[in-house]
Design a protein around this motif. Structure first.
Motif: not given
Lengths: 503, 503
Positions: A4-5, A8-9, A234, A238, B1-2, B4-5, B8-9, B12, B146-149, B238, B240
């Motif tokens: 389920k997890c 969901l993810l 850019f 992005q 929702m459990c 654990k879920c 986890l969310l 994340a 290049d790294n999102g700046y 944004q 960023q």
């Protein structure tokens, strides 16, 4: 992890990714002073006249992917169109009815024996407190930007004079501005002339930001394209949605030749001015192709809308164009500056893979202020607030259904200004309204009215006003009502010192 | 929702948010031609001389939040410093040892009776194929981007001439460029002079992009600040991370007065040139305050690094400054153009809440090429590839520990050029090296060497070379080795037509 997890993810990830992809990139490819016939696309229903002279294969390529609008309109000159685009307001409503000078407080009207200048808003748009010379409005690039769109302007802006906030595209919703400023045309298209920036030779029309290309043989249209596409790297990397306003200075005067294309037109025996004009068009078309190539190379062509448009009719003054005056937009009557079709009808194409059926044609009229709500609808932005009342109507229903028809809607043009020293056909002090196939032209000097049926008479040669007084009166009333509701600027009578009143 | 879920969310979500926040915003606030003493911060250990004359409260405000670097270095003139910053290479290594002309293929060296111009890279940096007049390198803004700046340059660029890719900051890693181009100084700071863009009055030094401010009474420093902060709104909204290179044209000549501040300096009885110079400094300091206010207003001051720096020593030529020549940077010797401390030592401050202890001072020397690896380390970017070998060393260890000490590292300056028509103190054809407290100055014309102990003699008045030949020889060998490894440009002897060789 439980199943389920994981699910969901997985769904959360998909949902985020889908959200990112769902918002399309949007490009408005805006050409300056390009006429309805200045290309090889059969907007008139068949190839004729100039369609056989020019080379615009990339417009054909775009048309094959999307929808041709045969009855798309702008206003007779540039700034009014550009501000209607930016704000969704009819020019008679925002009040910038003529082109703006790069210098503040300078109406651009020619002197006249009958009229003083109308009270139009010659200082353009402002982000500050408007006065009687300017207006304030929420722009769609600002709404796009506020909603996470990376917004890029490249090329001609012409939204307000130097010394005002309207001179800076970065005040009007653009994250990036390349070469857009107060001026309405380039001093020069040539890198050898530094696009007008040679020391001691500059003017208000010198094009900024392109020093990299000086003396490199890069034509202005090419340089702007390279810079515009560079700006997209850019947001593409992005995975941010972007909006690009690629507003070419071409094909506005000065009509300078683009050497990449010139010889073949000369070899074809064309008048040198017309040959140069043809190269401006071909360079513009090459830019369109480069944009399409860029999208394909970055695999984003399927999620990118391209809207091709011009800001007013093709120039038809014999001082700058070859051939007899006002013949350059045939079968349409007259050209830039006129309320006749040659001055307002534009080559418009919209391509949006998966959303707009390829190779379609619509005859439903649309007008430049319709871009505002359409673009925001394309971006999925709803419930937005604006300072102004938006006059435009989204053309998304047309994109979904080319046969869409609405004969009740009215389209209004209002030019209470004097663009050229001597009046031309529909040029100086004219207004017009279209509803269905009917169009009324009103001459403000003497109140004269003309009525045309565009379906039968696209060239506006057969005035039906005497034969159909009822329709003439009906359209006249609709026009006057609109102008009054919008508090439209009117020319001022020298005899009374008061604005002309329409009854 | 459990449960654990949910956990986890939650984790994340937190993890994503933390990632977004962890990358700090970084601002390099770079002043032009500002000397070590041109402020009210006691870089010399105590307030003295000009510290009592100028008004820079915001530099004090910044210093109170972070770390003062008493021994921070750049190069004697601007382009070399700016390219060392951009690439992490010592100027003797990238080879752009003098300032670049805005015009391509034009070395800026003055004529000399003994030397022909060195084979330095007078066309600056290129993103194309380098030749003997230019060099190619990976820039840190490119790596940040290049790294999102979201990378913004505002103000003076001066990285390459017109007609080359180096003229355009958007080729060198910047998403946005405001007013940066080929030129090294502004034609004018005044809005009434359109910053040099008055029709028919332009030059290569006319400042682009600021039409909005023409005739509004907005001093150039203020206009650049407003535009730079405007550019940050999008990435801030944004969420960023951004990098801002706010590279003021101030306080470079033309030394024009900023009317907001001028009267009090005149009332204090200052020479009019010096009074105007003081206003350039105060306007620059106001800009720094505005930047700090912006960060606070947007609640991002805690996650934003500010690095304050100048690109070379304060101008000390009597033609443009008040007072006796070369006294303007006392207690340091000489000024801009010189390898003595007055030409290279800079007012540097770094503030980074939570990462750098407030109100600290370090005496460990650093040099402009150190910014490259430091900024990338701050951004958490590792394992990056560069075209060039980076000479700079990150000063993060110093930021973490003000007492950090490394007496083994060498610092090299190399100026094989003729900056001014008549040689000045340490100006024209000089090199230098510092290790620990020892500094060797080498005159390339005659091979003369000077040795100073900077700890005892910050003014470089007591030449110890005769007393300490061993240290002199040791430093000389280190210098020559470095220059050879880097294949440093050398002046060309007229007598032989060959580059000078150091043995």
């Amino acid at each position: 992890m439980c199943k389920k997890c994981m699910l969901l993810l997985f769904l959360a990830t998909i949902s985020l990714a889908t959200y990112a992809q769902e918002r399309p990139n949007i490009i408005v490819f805006l050409v300056d002073d390009m006429g309805w016939m200045d290309n090889t696309v059969p907007f008139s229903g068949k190839k004729q006249g100039f369609n056989f002279i020019y080379h615009t294969p990339n417009m054909e390529r775009l048309a094959a992917k999307g929808m041709i609008f045969t009855d798309a309109y702008a206003t007779p000159v540039c700034t009014p169109s550009r501000l209607s685009l930016l704000t969704g307001m009819n020019a008679a409503h925002h009040g910038v009815t003529n082109w703006t000078s790069p210098r503040k407080n300078q109406p651009t009207d020619n002197a006249d024996s009958m009229f003083l200048p109308a009270n139009w808003r010659y200082n353009g748009i402002t982000t500050g407190k408007p006065d009687r010379t300017s207006f304030a409005a929420t722009t769609y690039p600002q709404l796009l930007k506020d909603n996470g769109y990376f917004t890029v302007h490249a090329g001609k802006a012409h939204w307000g004079p130097m010394g005002t906030t309207g001179a800076n595209p970065r005040n009007l919703g653009y994250v990036i501005n390349i070469s857009g400023h107060a001026a309405g045309h380039p001093q020069s298209y040539l890198s050898e002339e530094f696009y007008g920036n040679k020391p001691g030779k500059n003017s208000a029309q010198s094009v900024p930001d392109l020093e990299e290309y000086y003396n490199t043989g890069t034509f202005l249209t090419e340089a702007l394209t390279l810079e515009a596409l560079k700006a997209l790297e850019f947001p593409v990397n992005q995975q941010q949605p972007f909006y690009l306003n690629l507003a070419h200075y071409a094909v506005h005067a000065p009509i300078q030749g683009d050497d990449r294309y010139l010889q073949k037109y000369i070899d074809a025996g064309m008048d040198i001015r017309e040959a140069k004009y043809a190269t401006l068009l071909e360079g513009m078309d090459k830019s369109l192709g480069d944009v399409m190539d860029f999208l394909e190379q970055h695999h984003i062509e399927k999620n990118t809308v391209i809207i091709f448009m011009s800001d007013n009719g093709g120039l038809s003054l014999s001082s700058q164009r070859g051939g007899a005056a006002h013949t350059q937009n045939l079968p349409l009557r007259a050209g830039k500056g006129s309320v006749y079709e040659g001055g307002t009808r534009e080559p418009m194409i919209v391509a949006w893979p998966g959303q707009v059926a390829a190779g379609t044609v619509t005859h439903q009229p649309v007008i430049i202020e319709d871009f505002f709500p359409t673009i925001l609808e394309m971006a999925g932005i709803t419930g937005y607030k604006t300072l102004q009342t938006v006059d435009g109507i989204s053309f998304m229903p047309i994109l979904k259904k080319p046969g869409f028809k609405d004969d009740t809607r009215t389209f209004v043009w209002h030019f209470p200004n004097k663009w050229i020293p001597r009046d031309g056909p529909g040029i100086n002090y004219c207004s017009a309204i279209r509803q269905g196939d009917w169009k009324l032209v009103l001459h403000l000097r003497d109140g004269r009215r003309e009525l045309y049926n565009l379906k039968q008479d696209i060239g506006e040669t057969n005035d039906l006003s005497k034969l159909n007084k009822e329709k003439t009166d009906e359209l006249y009333k609709l026009l006057v009502t609109k102008l009054k509701v919008w508090n439209a600027p009117m020319p001022v009578l020298k005899s009374t010192g008061k604005p002309l009143i329409l009854n």
